[in-house]
Motif scaffolding. Structure first.
Motif, PDB file in Angstrom:
ATOM      1  N   ARG A   8       0.832  -1.211   0.000  1.00 18.36           N
ATOM      2  CA  ARG A   8       0.000   0.000   0.000  1.00 18.36           C
ATOM      3  C   ARG A   8       0.864   1.258   0.000  1.00 18.36           C
ATOM      4  NH1 ARG A   8      -5.091   0.018   0.205  1.00 18.36           N
ATOM      5  NH2 ARG A   8      -6.361  -1.774   0.754  1.00 18.36           N
ATOM      6  N   ARG A  13      -3.572   3.419  -3.561  1.00 16.32           N
ATOM      7  CA  ARG A  13      -4.904   2.824  -3.662  1.00 16.32           C
ATOM      8  C   ARG A  13      -5.074   2.049  -4.967  1.00 16.32           C
ATOM      9  NH1 ARG A  13      -8.369   8.150  -2.614  1.00 16.32           N
ATOM     10  NH2 ARG A  13      -6.755   8.965  -4.018  1.00 16.32           N
ATOM     11  N   CYS A  34     -18.493  -0.965  -3.791  1.00 15.43           N
ATOM     12  CA  CYS A  34     -18.139  -0.213  -2.572  1.00 15.43           C
ATOM     13  C   CYS A  34     -19.218  -0.306  -1.503  1.00 15.43           C
ATOM     14  CB  CYS A  34     -17.854   1.247  -2.926  1.00 15.43           C
ATOM     15  SG  CYS A  34     -16.383   1.448  -3.954  1.00 15.43           S
ATOM     16  N   ASN A  75     -15.608   3.335   0.861  1.00 14.78           N
ATOM     17  CA  ASN A  75     -14.334   2.646   0.641  1.00 14.78           C
ATOM     18  C   ASN A  75     -13.408   3.552  -0.164  1.00 14.78           C
ATOM     19  OD1 ASN A  75     -12.176   0.983   0.076  1.00 14.78           O
ATOM     20  ND2 ASN A  75     -13.431  -0.825  -0.353  1.00 14.78           N
ATOM     21  N   ASP A  77     -10.320   3.367  -0.512  1.00 13.21           N
ATOM     22  CA  ASP A  77      -9.127   2.705  -1.031  1.00 13.21           C
ATOM     23  C   ASP A  77      -9.274   2.333  -2.501  1.00 13.21           C
ATOM     24  OD1 ASP A  77      -7.731   2.868   1.357  1.00 13.21           O
ATOM     25  OD2 ASP A  77      -8.640   1.045   2.141  1.00 13.21           O
ATOM     26  N   PHE A  78     -10.478   2.518  -3.046  1.00 14.78           N
ATOM     27  CA  PHE A  78     -10.696   2.369  -4.484  1.00 14.78           C
ATOM     28  C   PHE A  78     -10.701   3.754  -5.116  1.00 14.78           C
ATOM     29  CE2 PHE A  78     -12.854  -1.912  -4.072  1.00 14.78           C
ATOM     30  CZ  PHE A  78     -12.052  -2.565  -4.991  1.00 14.78           C
ATOM     31  N   THR A 243      -8.176  -4.293  -0.595  1.00 19.26           N
ATOM     32  CA  THR A 243      -8.992  -3.096  -0.830  1.00 19.26           C
ATOM     33  C   THR A 243     -10.473  -3.403  -0.784  1.00 19.26           C
ATOM     34  OG1 THR A 243      -7.283  -2.023  -2.174  1.00 19.26           O
ATOM     35  CG2 THR A 243      -9.551  -1.275  -2.502  1.00 19.26           C
ATOM     36  N   GLN A 244     -10.864  -4.483  -1.436  1.00 19.30           N
ATOM     37  CA  GLN A 244     -12.291  -4.818  -1.486  1.00 19.30           C
ATOM     38  C   GLN A 244     -12.765  -5.285  -0.110  1.00 19.30           C
ATOM     39  OE1 GLN A 244     -13.990  -8.044  -1.445  1.00 19.30           O
ATOM     40  NE2 GLN A 244     -12.126  -9.037  -0.705  1.00 19.30           N
TER      41      GLN A 244
END
Length: 258
Positions: A8, A13, A34, A75, A77-78, A243-244
């Motif tokens: 990371r 991301r 998300c 979310n 991180d996407f 991430t997911q």
């Protein structure tokens, strides 16, 4: 193997370019990924937040840019990028999209790289699923090892045709309803939509068919699994998996296999 934290810090991301014509179900798909019903926040390349109302107004004037980052509060991180209208046939839009892909696929700024491309193709008019836009993208756009996943949205639109075929064959209503999803797969295969994409100069890495994405219970697992597999590189797989947050089975599967 690098730790998730190190990956990371190095790559940032998980970044996805989403391509597809209007009404292809792109926004709904991203909301399901998300796990939200909210609209995304929009940022420019420097991270400055953009007023959504301003962007909506600019769509008509053609000032919306593929460089903009779409981020959902559920979310962060996407990061998603929208292809912004090249599907309508504009030469300038296609050039901008192609330049963006080439730049972001190979930039030395690792945190700005795109990691995957989802090309959304709706099947509510499956007889014209492959338009000139798809033909041109897969014939001219070299994505430089960034995997492209053909995402066939609105697959449930084929269920109606499938139901009709089964009904005409003499089956009862319940039998038609139960058999429609499987018959829809046959209709899709016979239409040779996937085969035609595979015959192009730069074919997609894989494909997935998604149905009933408008439902909150919609399953995006197949798309996440397909994308993870297509990434190939272990670090990128770890980045996506971490991430997911909607598919715990994918996390478990990856942990067991590794």
């Amino acid at each position: 193997m690098e730790s998730t934290q190190n990956i990371r810090e190095k790559f940032g991301r998980f970044r996805i370019l989403v391509v597809g014509r209007a009404n292809a179900g792109k926004t709904t798909l991203l909301q399901r990924i998300c796990n939200t019903t909210e609209k995304p926040e929009i940022f420019d390349r420097k991270g400055n937040k953009i007023d959504a109302a301003t962007v909506q107004g600019s769509l008509i004037r053609g000032y919306h840019t593929i460089e903009n980052e779409l981020v959902f509060g559920s979310n962060r991180d996407f990061v998603f990028h929208d292809s912004c209208g090249f599907e309508c046939g504009g030469e300038d839009e296609f050039t901008k999209m192609k330049t963006f892909v080439l730049d972001r696929a190979s930039t030395t700024k690792l945190k700005e790289r795109i990691h995957a491309i989802w090309y959304c193709i709706p099947l509510d008019e499956h007889h014209r699923a492959i338009t000139k836009a798809e033909e041109r993208f897969f014939s001219e756009c070299d994505t430089n090892n960034v995997p492209v996943i053909a995402v066939f949205t609105k697959f449930d639109a084929l269920w109606g045709d499938a139901y009709g075929q089964l009904k005409r064959s003499g089956l009862k209503r319940k039998e038609c309803s139960n058999g429609a999803p499987e018959r829809a797969k046959e209709i899709f295969a016979n239409a040779r939509i996937w085969d035609r994409l595979c015959e192009t100069q730069y074919p997609p890495k894989d494909c997935v068919c998604l149905a009933e994405m408008e439902k909150e219970s919609a399953d995006c697992g197949p798309l996440l699994e397909c994308t993870t597999s297509a990434l190939g590189e272990e670090a990128m797989q770890m980045l996506l998996i971490s991430t997911q947050r909607t598919n715990m089975a994918l996390c478990i599967k990856y942990a067991v296999e590794k």
